[in-house]
Design an enzyme around this catalytic site. Structure first.
Site, PDB file in Angstrom:
ATOM      1  N   ASP A 223       0.838  -1.194   0.000  1.00  0.00           N
ATOM      2  CA  ASP A 223       0.000   0.000   0.000  1.00  0.00           C
ATOM      3  C   ASP A 223       0.878   1.250   0.000  1.00  0.00           C
ATOM      4  OD1 ASP A 223      -2.427   1.754   0.700  1.00  0.00           O
ATOM      5  OD2 ASP A 223      -3.265  -0.268   0.772  1.00  0.00           O
TER       6      ASP A 223
ATOM      7  N   HIS B 263      -3.890   5.850   3.484  1.00  0.00           N
ATOM      8  CA  HIS B 263      -4.551   4.632   3.007  1.00  0.00           C
ATOM      9  C   HIS B 263      -3.901   3.379   3.586  1.00  0.00           C
ATOM     10  CE1 HIS B 263      -5.978   1.607   0.051  1.00  0.00           C
ATOM     11  NE2 HIS B 263      -7.018   2.409  -0.077  1.00  0.00           N
TER      12      HIS B 263
ATOM     13  N   SER C 218     -11.591  -1.091  -0.980  1.00  0.00           N
ATOM     14  CA  SER C 218     -10.292  -1.025  -0.339  1.00  0.00           C
ATOM     15  C   SER C 218     -10.401  -1.182   1.163  1.00  0.00           C
ATOM     16  CB  SER C 218      -9.698   0.348  -0.634  1.00  0.00           C
ATOM     17  OG  SER C 218      -8.353   0.319  -0.759  1.00  0.00           O
TER      18      SER C 218
END
Length: 470
Positions: A203, A249, A421
């Site tokens: 990520d 994220h 996600s």
């Protein structure tokens, strides 16, 4: 479409088994994509062996130029763009030695690879590529070329939206939203916390406060970003900062799997997390970054690999083949299906692959999330067979709107994300919990990507009024 109910899943599982930094360098897709190629081999080799093999084959092209000095970009302290441009000023091609990341296990792992990078001037690309494709195999050292393809700027990206910082407060004795939604506390009471399960998160990195994660085995970056420094000590600190998550994220995803923040805990708080940064701070990436990261994950013997990313890149064969290699090695890959709904045939890669667990989103009222990508998959349709049909995807759907996990902005803060996600690490966390019920020394006798996917499907409930491609 299957929607996962955690307790049903755990029961069925037992049945089946019992049976851009401002001062950092960021690679530009225009510079890389036009000049750099991946030369992938059929097996892993020491990088110098592969470089020497290609250099010997192409050396005659250099016309008396000192290849080792002017046609090999090896200085790890020089900026990447500068090295490519400088090399190509002197040579029609140059081998690029990729900068290695700073990581905790560098002294215990031999960093072999199955590919190298070569930069080629545009004016001579056709000639040199023809020569590369005509190179004979080196039978003595078993060197065989598998692919020669551009190091593409990939369109995969983190798949979430609606992010907001949420400074929540709660009593540790009160169930968090995650616990209420997914029922993990029942397994915690049985002593299963994801212990001895290693989960890799590909990520945007991990925040400086580590998302409240207890067991971080390694943090590393293959994102092509690095900094120059005047001293080794300063360089180490500078490099370490590039492991941080400036987007949030990656911290959210890792926190959803293994965060121990009492306000927004992850599902498997004792799981071992390997944070692998594969995106620049501008969220750009290249095929070679993923290949390096996949190879590193293989060397670390991870059990689960979370990919809350996706894109329409199923023709990126080095990437696709590497996914197959990992699953054949027993790695359970969980990937987000994408946020391109409500459109048919919008399933993202690699979640559209048969050996990957593709995760979609569902609302709390039982309807498929409007943003969740749908099947059928289009990979098979590219074979142009009149009888080609896509596969049913996603494999499972789970709650995916307004989920809470660790924030990269503060030590005890939480953030709220929506998207497939955000749903993907929920499934990875569940798998980590369930794997922790098996002693590590016998786990491989029972666990593989196929049995885990069957357990997921067997422990899920079918949605009413939904197509099989949703």
């Amino acid at each position: 479409v299957e929607t996962m109910k955690f307790l049903h899943f755990s029961v069925i599982f037992w049945i089946i088994v019992g049976a851009l930094q401002s001062d950092g360098e960021i690679l530009d897709e225009n510079i890389i994509g036009d000049n750099v190629y991946i030369i992938q081999f059929t097996k892993f080799h020491l990088v110098p062996s592969m470089e020497s093999y290609i250099t010997r084959a192409l050396q005659e092209e250099q016309d008396q130029i000192d290849v080792s000095m002017k046609c090999s970009c090896k200085s790890p302290h020089s900026r990447f763009h500068f090295r490519i441009k400088t090399c190509l000023n002197y040579c029609s091609w140059c081998i690029i030695s990729r900068p290695l990341p700073s990581h905790q296990l560098s002294n215990t792992i031999t960093l072999t690879s199955d590919f190298i990078l070569i930069a080629i001037t545009q004016s001579e690309q056709a000639q040199i590529l023809d020569k590369l494709r005509g190179i004979h195999n080196d039978d003595e050292f078993d060197l065989k070329i598998k692919y020669i393809v551009p190091d593409s700027f990939v369109t995969r990206a983190p798949l979430s939206f609606d992010s907001q910082l949420s400074p929540m407060q709660s009593d540790s004795e009160t169930e968090s939203t995650n616990e209420k939604l997914f029922g993990a506390r029942k397994l915690w009471k049985s002593g299963y916390f994801g212990q001895n399960v290693r989960v890799a998160v590909f990520d945007s990195g991990l925040g400086p406060h580590f998302g409240g994660i207890l067991n971080i085995i390694d943090r590393t970056s293959w994102s092509g970003q690095f900094k120059e420094s005047e001293s080794n000590a300063k360089n180490r600190a500078s490099q370490a900062s590039l492991l941080d998550d400036s987007v949030g994220h990656g911290t959210f995803v890792a926190g959803m799997i293994a965060g121990a923040n009492q306000h927004c805990p992850g599902l498997a708080p004792l799981a071992e997390i390997v944070s692998i940064k594969v995106f620049s701070d501008a969220q750009t990436s290249f095929t070679s970054w993923f290949l390096d990261a996949f190879n590193y994950a293989l060397q670390l013997n991870v059990d689960v690999l979370n990919l809350s990313i996706g894109g329409p890149d199923y023709n990126d064969m080095p990437f696709v083949d590497k996914i197959h290699e990992l699953t054949e090695s027993g790695v359970i890959i969980v990937s987000a299906i994408g946020n391109d709904g409500e459109k048919w045939c919008s399933a993202n890669n690699p979640a559209d692959m048969l050996d990957v667990i593709g995760v979609g989103g569902v609302e709390r009222d039982g309807h498929v999330s409007s943003f969740s990508s749908r099947g059928m998959t289009t990979q098979e349709l590219s074979f142009r067979s009149p009888f080609a049909t896509g596969r049913v995807k996603p494999d499972v759907v789970i709650y995916s709107r307004n989920l809470e996990a660790a924030s990269h902005k503060s030590e005890n803060g939480c953030q709220v994300l929506s998207g497939t996600s955000a749903a993907c690490p929920v499934v990875s966390g569940m798998i980590a919990l369930l794997l922790s019920a098996f002693p590590k020394e016998i786990r491989s006798d029972f666990i593989n990507p196929s049995t885990v996917k069957r357990a997921l499907l067997g422990g899920s409930s079918r949605l009413q009024n939904a197509s099989m491609f949703e």
